[in-house]
Design a protein around this motif. Structure first.
Motif, PDB file in Angstrom:
ATOM      1  N   MET A 112     -62.136  27.020  -4.668  1.00  0.00           N
ATOM      2  CA  MET A 112     -61.945  25.593  -4.870  1.00  0.00           C
ATOM      3  C   MET A 112     -60.640  25.268  -5.584  1.00  0.00           C
ATOM      4  N   ASN A 113     -60.202  26.156  -6.496  1.00  0.00           N
ATOM      5  CA  ASN A 113     -59.016  25.869  -7.292  1.00  0.00           C
ATOM      6  C   ASN A 113     -57.744  26.277  -6.551  1.00  0.00           C
ATOM      7  N   THR A 114     -56.806  25.342  -6.457  1.00  0.00           N
ATOM      8  CA  THR A 114     -55.580  25.567  -5.684  1.00  0.00           C
ATOM      9  C   THR A 114     -54.735  26.706  -6.254  1.00  0.00           C
ATOM     10  N   ALA A 115     -54.606  26.772  -7.582  1.00  0.00           N
ATOM     11  CA  ALA A 115     -53.778  27.808  -8.204  1.00  0.00           C
ATOM     12  C   ALA A 115     -54.373  29.194  -7.973  1.00  0.00           C
ATOM     13  N   LYS A 116     -55.690  29.308  -8.123  1.00  0.00           N
ATOM     14  CA  LYS A 116     -56.337  30.600  -7.881  1.00  0.00           C
ATOM     15  C   LYS A 116     -56.194  31.002  -6.413  1.00  0.00           C
ATOM     16  N   ALA A 117     -56.367  30.050  -5.514  1.00  0.00           N
ATOM     17  CA  ALA A 117     -56.245  30.353  -4.087  1.00  0.00           C
ATOM     18  C   ALA A 117     -54.851  30.869  -3.752  1.00  0.00           C
ATOM     19  N   ALA A 118     -53.828  30.236  -4.324  1.00  0.00           N
ATOM     20  CA  ALA A 118     -52.450  30.669  -4.073  1.00  0.00           C
ATOM     21  C   ALA A 118     -52.208  32.065  -4.623  1.00  0.00           C
ATOM     22  N   ALA A 119     -52.697  32.335  -5.842  1.00  0.00           N
ATOM     23  CA  ALA A 119     -52.525  33.659  -6.438  1.00  0.00           C
ATOM     24  C   ALA A 119     -53.259  34.722  -5.631  1.00  0.00           C
ATOM     25  N   ALA A 120     -54.460  34.381  -5.171  1.00  0.00           N
ATOM     26  CA  ALA A 120     -55.226  35.343  -4.379  1.00  0.00           C
ATOM     27  C   ALA A 120     -54.512  35.657  -3.072  1.00  0.00           C
ATOM     28  N   ARG A 121     -53.984  34.637  -2.412  1.00  0.00           N
ATOM     29  CA  ARG A 121     -53.257  34.874  -1.154  1.00  0.00           C
ATOM     30  C   ARG A 121     -52.055  35.800  -1.387  1.00  0.00           C
ATOM     31  N   ASP A 122     -51.336  35.580  -2.495  1.00  0.00           N
ATOM     32  CA  ASP A 122     -50.195  36.446  -2.812  1.00  0.00           C
ATOM     33  C   ASP A 122     -50.663  37.897  -2.985  1.00  0.00           C
ATOM     34  N   THR A 123     -51.792  38.077  -3.659  1.00  0.00           N
ATOM     35  CA  THR A 123     -52.325  39.423  -3.869  1.00  0.00           C
ATOM     36  C   THR A 123     -52.758  40.048  -2.547  1.00  0.00           C
ATOM     37  N   PHE A 124     -53.405  39.281  -1.686  1.00  0.00           N
ATOM     38  CA  PHE A 124     -53.843  39.821  -0.398  1.00  0.00           C
ATOM     39  C   PHE A 124     -52.634  40.287   0.421  1.00  0.00           C
ATOM     40  N   THR A 125     -51.552  39.516   0.365  1.00  0.00           N
ATOM     41  CA  THR A 125     -50.338  39.901   1.091  1.00  0.00           C
ATOM     42  C   THR A 125     -49.712  41.143   0.469  1.00  0.00           C
ATOM     43  N   ALA A 126     -49.655  41.183  -0.861  1.00  0.00           N
ATOM     44  CA  ALA A 126     -49.026  42.310  -1.560  1.00  0.00           C
ATOM     45  C   ALA A 126     -49.775  43.615  -1.320  1.00  0.00           C
ATOM     46  N   THR A 127     -51.084  43.534  -1.107  1.00  0.00           N
ATOM     47  CA  THR A 127     -51.879  44.747  -0.888  1.00  0.00           C
ATOM     48  C   THR A 127     -51.958  45.128   0.586  1.00  0.00           C
ATOM     49  N   GLY A 128     -51.438  44.277   1.460  1.00  0.00           N
ATOM     50  CA  GLY A 128     -51.496  44.564   2.884  1.00  0.00           C
ATOM     51  C   GLY A 128     -52.853  44.298   3.503  1.00  0.00           C
ATOM     52  N   LEU A 129     -53.718  43.579   2.791  1.00  0.00           N
ATOM     53  CA  LEU A 129     -55.062  43.297   3.302  1.00  0.00           C
ATOM     54  C   LEU A 129     -55.212  41.859   3.795  1.00  0.00           C
ATOM     55  N   ASP A 130     -54.109  41.114   3.818  1.00  0.00           N
ATOM     56  CA  ASP A 130     -54.187  39.704   4.192  1.00  0.00           C
ATOM     57  C   ASP A 130     -54.677  39.487   5.617  1.00  0.00           C
ATOM     58  N   ASP A 131     -54.428  40.451   6.504  1.00  0.00           N
ATOM     59  CA  ASP A 131     -54.880  40.272   7.884  1.00  0.00           C
ATOM     60  C   ASP A 131     -56.385  40.481   8.042  1.00  0.00           C
ATOM     61  N   ALA A 132     -57.028  40.995   6.996  1.00  0.00           N
ATOM     62  CA  ALA A 132     -58.483  41.197   7.029  1.00  0.00           C
ATOM     63  C   ALA A 132     -59.226  40.081   6.321  1.00  0.00           C
ATOM     64  N   ILE A 133     -58.490  39.080   5.812  1.00  0.00           N
ATOM     65  CA  ILE A 133     -59.092  38.048   4.969  1.00  0.00           C
ATOM     66  C   ILE A 133     -58.663  36.665   5.432  1.00  0.00           C
ATOM     67  N   THR A 134     -59.626  35.755   5.511  1.00  0.00           N
ATOM     68  CA  THR A 134     -59.348  34.329   5.675  1.00  0.00           C
ATOM     69  C   THR A 134     -59.863  33.611   4.443  1.00  0.00           C
ATOM     70  N   LEU A 135     -58.974  32.907   3.738  1.00  0.00           N
ATOM     71  CA  LEU A 135     -59.368  32.180   2.535  1.00  0.00           C
ATOM     72  C   LEU A 135     -59.493  30.701   2.876  1.00  0.00           C
ATOM     73  N   LEU A 136     -60.692  30.156   2.666  1.00  0.00           N
ATOM     74  CA  LEU A 136     -60.950  28.736   2.886  1.00  0.00           C
ATOM     75  C   LEU A 136     -60.851  28.026   1.547  1.00  0.00           C
ATOM     76  N   GLU A 137     -59.885  27.125   1.418  1.00  0.00           N
ATOM     77  CA  GLU A 137     -59.675  26.434   0.156  1.00  0.00           C
ATOM     78  C   GLU A 137     -60.421  25.109   0.145  1.00  0.00           C
ATOM     79  N   GLY A 138     -61.172  24.863  -0.933  1.00  0.00           N
ATOM     80  CA  GLY A 138     -61.927  23.626  -1.049  1.00  0.00           C
ATOM     81  C   GLY A 138     -63.369  23.897  -1.424  1.00  0.00           C
ATOM     82  N   ASN A 139     -64.185  22.871  -1.370  1.00  0.00           N
ATOM     83  CA  ASN A 139     -65.601  22.968  -1.684  1.00  0.00           C
ATOM     84  C   ASN A 139     -66.307  23.802  -0.622  1.00  0.00           C
ATOM     85  N   ALA A 140     -66.947  24.890  -1.037  1.00  0.00           N
ATOM     86  CA  ALA A 140     -67.560  25.808  -0.078  1.00  0.00           C
ATOM     87  C   ALA A 140     -68.648  25.147   0.752  1.00  0.00           C
TER      88      ALA A 140
END
Length: 221
Positions: A112-140
């Motif tokens: 839900m939190n924009t800052a956390k979502a952005a940080a998580a996306r950066d981490t997923f890219t840095a670890t090379g796992l971003d292609d295995a993850i879809t992050l939905l931002e907002g109220n679940a």
């Protein structure tokens, strides 16, 4: 000698997890700052306000809990893994590493939190796992309402009072044998969820796994 793939041990992933677990050791300090400037009562804040107020807090699954998630996903080989509550992505990395090592599958996670979502996306890219993850931002309860595919593994670690509503939302997508895992069984706010999954009349067989604050592992009957 056979070489076994273990993405959790890959340097980029190991480094990211070490960094985030270390940052999470300061969660109590961050929580104290939040309490000093925001209402203490959970009911005084909307879910969005609570998420934004706690944007500095990692709220991670424990290290052993993460390893258990990895093993469960490796063993059950789900196609679609859904996670409620990304935060900074510690549990998401464990789920995605398992999917990667299985050779198939995908993780859909929510934050839900924009800052956390952005940080998580950066981490997923840095670890090379971003292609295995879809992050939905907002109220679940809104983002997951659009889900059309089966849910083959469900991990619930967002706000505890929303775990039961999220589960009910996704129950039509759960086939018999699907595992549903919830973190922090010791927190009072999770009680309605636990009452639901511990009653076999509701279609689950449930067991508590004693690690840190406890994981509830429930099998859809």
């Amino acid at each position: 000698m056979t070489t076994h793939t273990h993405t959790l041990a890959e340097p980029r992933v190991r480094s990211a997890l070490t960094r985030m677990f270390e940052a999470a050791t300061r969660d109590d300090e961050a929580a104290a700052r939040v309490r000093s400037v925001r209402p203490h009562d959970r009911g005084a804040l909307t879910s969005q306000e609570l998420a934004d107020a706690n944007r500095e807090i990692y709220m991670p699954i424990s290290a052993d809990g993460g390893k258990l998630l990895y093993n469960l996903v490796r063993a059950t080989r789900p196609v679609n893994v859904v996670e409620f509550g990304t935060s900074y992505g510690i549990s998401t990395l464990h789920l995605a590493a398992a999917v990667r090592d299985n050779g198939s599958g995908h993780v859909i996670t929510t934050e839900m939190n924009t800052a956390k979502a952005a940080a998580a996306r950066d981490t997923f890219t840095a670890t090379g796992l971003d292609d295995a993850i879809t992050l939905l931002e907002g109220n679940a309860l809104q983002t997951l309402a659009a889900l059309r595919q089966p849910v083959d593994f469900l991990f619930l670690d967002g706000w505890k009072d929303l775990c039961l509503p999220v589960l009910r939302l996704l129950e039509p997508h759960l086939a018999p044998g699907t595992l549903v895992v919830a973190d922090d069984v010791d927190l009072p706010a999770l009680a309605p969820y636990l009452d639901h999954v511990r009653d076999t009349d509701n279609g689950y067989h449930s067991v508590t796994f004693p690690v840190e604050d406890g994981l509830e592992i429930s099998c859809r009957l």
